[in-house]
Each structure stands twice: as structure tokens, then as C-alpha cells.
Scaffold this motif. Structure first.
Motif, PDB file in Angstrom:
ATOM      1  N   ALA A 183       7.969  10.970 -16.175  1.00 31.00           N
ATOM      2  CA  ALA A 183       7.848   9.520 -15.991  1.00 31.00           C
ATOM      3  C   ALA A 183       7.331   9.160 -14.603  1.00 31.00           C
ATOM      4  O   ALA A 183       6.414   8.350 -14.463  1.00 31.00           O
ATOM      5  N   LEU A 184       7.891   9.748 -13.582  1.00 29.14           N
ATOM      6  CA  LEU A 184       7.484   9.408 -12.220  1.00 29.14           C
ATOM      7  C   LEU A 184       6.064   9.895 -11.927  1.00 29.14           C
ATOM      8  O   LEU A 184       5.265   9.180 -11.317  1.00 29.14           O
ATOM      9  N   ALA A 185       5.733  11.092 -12.379  1.00 25.29           N
ATOM     10  CA  ALA A 185       4.375  11.610 -12.160  1.00 25.29           C
ATOM     11  C   ALA A 185       3.349  10.766 -12.913  1.00 25.29           C
ATOM     12  O   ALA A 185       2.269  10.469 -12.375  1.00 25.29           O
ATOM     13  N   ASP A 186       3.677  10.346 -14.145  1.00 19.70           N
ATOM     14  CA  ASP A 186       2.757   9.495 -14.904  1.00 19.70           C
ATOM     15  C   ASP A 186       2.557   8.147 -14.220  1.00 19.70           C
ATOM     16  O   ASP A 186       1.443   7.635 -14.160  1.00 19.70           O
ATOM     17  N   ALA A 187       3.642   7.555 -13.714  1.00 19.86           N
ATOM     18  CA  ALA A 187       3.533   6.252 -13.037  1.00 19.86           C
ATOM     19  C   ALA A 187       2.697   6.380 -11.769  1.00 19.86           C
ATOM     20  O   ALA A 187       1.837   5.523 -11.491  1.00 19.86           O
ATOM     21  N   ARG A 188       2.912   7.433 -11.018  1.00 20.01           N
ATOM     22  CA  ARG A 188       2.153   7.642  -9.786  1.00 20.01           C
ATOM     23  C   ARG A 188       0.674   7.861 -10.097  1.00 20.01           C
ATOM     24  O   ARG A 188      -0.209   7.295  -9.467  1.00 20.01           O
ATOM     25  N   ARG A 189       0.395   8.645 -11.121  1.00 22.55           N
ATOM     26  CA  ARG A 189      -0.981   8.935 -11.496  1.00 22.55           C
ATOM     27  C   ARG A 189      -1.683   7.701 -12.053  1.00 22.55           C
ATOM     28  O   ARG A 189      -2.820   7.405 -11.690  1.00 22.55           O
ATOM     29  N   THR A 225       0.813  -1.211   0.000  1.00 24.19           N
ATOM     30  CA  THR A 225       0.000   0.000   0.000  1.00 24.19           C
ATOM     31  C   THR A 225       0.851   1.267   0.000  1.00 24.19           C
ATOM     32  O   THR A 225       0.343   2.341  -0.297  1.00 24.19           O
ATOM     33  N   ALA A 226       2.116   1.160   0.356  1.00 20.93           N
ATOM     34  CA  ALA A 226       3.012   2.318   0.376  1.00 20.93           C
ATOM     35  C   ALA A 226       4.343   1.929  -0.264  1.00 20.93           C
ATOM     36  O   ALA A 226       5.342   1.713   0.417  1.00 20.93           O
ATOM     37  N   SER A 275       1.401   9.005  -3.217  1.00 20.70           N
ATOM     38  CA  SER A 275       2.820   9.359  -3.236  1.00 20.70           C
ATOM     39  C   SER A 275       3.628   8.120  -3.574  1.00 20.70           C
ATOM     40  O   SER A 275       3.190   6.991  -3.343  1.00 20.70           O
ATOM     41  N   LEU A 276       4.785   8.338  -4.120  1.00 16.70           N
ATOM     42  CA  LEU A 276       5.715   7.254  -4.438  1.00 16.70           C
ATOM     43  C   LEU A 276       7.112   7.743  -4.076  1.00 16.70           C
ATOM     44  O   LEU A 276       7.752   8.478  -4.830  1.00 16.70           O
ATOM     45  N   ARG A 277       7.572   7.345  -2.867  1.00 13.21           N
ATOM     46  CA  ARG A 277       8.913   7.747  -2.437  1.00 13.21           C
ATOM     47  C   ARG A 277       9.918   7.156  -3.415  1.00 13.21           C
ATOM     48  O   ARG A 277       9.851   5.980  -3.749  1.00 13.21           O
ATOM     49  N   THR A 278      10.844   7.997  -3.851  1.00 11.98           N
ATOM     50  CA  THR A 278      11.775   7.561  -4.884  1.00 11.98           C
ATOM     51  C   THR A 278      13.179   8.029  -4.569  1.00 11.98           C
ATOM     52  O   THR A 278      13.399   9.174  -4.200  1.00 11.98           O
TER      53      THR A 278
END
Length: 193
Positions: free
Chosen positions: A163-169, A136-137, A175-178
């Protein structure tokens, strides 16, 4: 050396030592002549004699030391087992579908999509993505290999905003800590004429 390889090497060495010792004890027990350096002299020899077993019985510290050493060995073995069996990668993510239900998204699919989007970005030669954390996180560890002459700040900004915003959306994650690691492609020095 990678942690998984180190665990396999240590496990293989421990297994080899135990196999050799067990095989030697079995061979001597079945009647094979023992070598001169071997601690047993024949098939009816015992590991510890009566005198060796009872030599330290009167000392108060002996059994406490033996039990403490065995406890340390057991705790180290359990720690090693948990580190070997613990999953390093996230296999599935729980995605809220919006209708009160949830769906599972394969971690490898999200890793592959994120890596492909990163490579499509200008200046990125290669990308590797690993998902960790809980279902879940999740958290991502990304390695971007940049082409020579690329501004790392621009590449990082492009990766996080596209890329990261598209994957998260697309995964429906709040949120996706990276963690992103950047390196450059090795290339030969150009010849100046």
C-alpha cells in the motif's frame, strides 16, 4: 483529550467569563442594582480610584512588573493563536508531471486511497491515514487496527511493501516519511467448553 477539543473548551470558557463580566458591568452601568459582592457600587463608579492608580507610581519595580506581565500575556495569546490556526492536515501535494509542469493532488484523496489499500490487506480491520508536512515533502501518520491473531511484523511489512509503495509510486514521490501505529481489534474472550 484531543488538542482541538482542548483549545475549543479553553476558548469557550474564556469567552464565557468575559461575556459574564462584560454583561454584569454593562447591566450595572445601565442602572441595574449591583449584587453585594460586586466590586462596583453604581453606574458612576470607576474601576480604579485615583489613589489606587497612583499608589505604586513611586516604586521602581511597579511599571516593569506590569509591562512584563502584559508582555507574557500577549506572547501566550499569540502562541495559542498560532497553534489554533496552524493546519494539522496537508490539503494539497505538488506532483511533478514529468513535462516541466506540476499538478496538485488533494491530500484527502491520497489519505483515502492509502487507507483503502491498507484495509484490503489481509489481517487489517481498519486504517486511518493523516498527511502532514509540506506540499513538496509530505509525511504520513497511519493507524492500523489489526484483527486478532495477526502477526504485526507481517502486517507492517505488507503495508510498507504494497500500500505505501503503491501510494508513493502513484503520487510520484521520491520518499514518504511514515509513522505507523498498530493496535488490535478488541474482542470478547472465547468460551472454552
Amino acid at each position: 483529550m484531543r488538542r482541538g477539543v482542548l483549545h475549543r473548551v479553553l476558548l469557550a470558557l474564556a469567552g464565557l467569563v468575559l461575556l459574564v463580566l462584560g454583561g454584569a458591568v454593562l447591566a450595572v452601568g445601565l442602572g441595574a442594582p449591583p449584587p453585594s459582592w460586586w466590586i462596583h457600587t453604581g453606574p458612576h463608579d470607576v474601576l480604579l480610584t485615583q489613589a489606587e492608580r497612583t499608589h505604586w507610581r513611586g516604586a521602581n519595580w511597579w511599571w516593569a512588573t506590569v509591562l512584563a506581565a502584559l508582555a507574557v500575556v500577549v506572547l501566550l495569546a499569540l502562541w495559542w493563536l498560532t497553534t489554533v490556526l496552524r493546519r494539522r492536515r496537508l490539503t494539497d501535494l505538488v506532483i511533478d508531471t514529468g513535462d516541466g509542469e506540476s499538478a496538485l493532488l488533494r491530500g484527502r484523496a491520497l489519505e483515502a486511497a492509502l487507507a483503502q489499500d491498507a484495509v484490503r490487506q489481509e489481517g487489517v480491520a481498519h486504517a486511518e491515514v493523516f498527511l502532514r508536512g509540506s506540499r513538496t515533502a509530505p509525511a504520513a501518520r497511519v493507524w492500523l487496527q489489526l484483527e486478532p491473531g495477526v502477526d504485526p511484523a507481517k502486517a507492517l511489512h505488507g503495508f510498507t511493501t504494497r500500500a505505501l509503495a503503491d501510494a508513493r509510486r502513484s503520487a510520484g514521490l521520491a520518499s514518504l516519511r511514515t509513522e505507523v501505529r498498530l493496535s488490535t481489534v478488541r474482542h470478547r474472550a472465547e468460551r472454552v467448553t
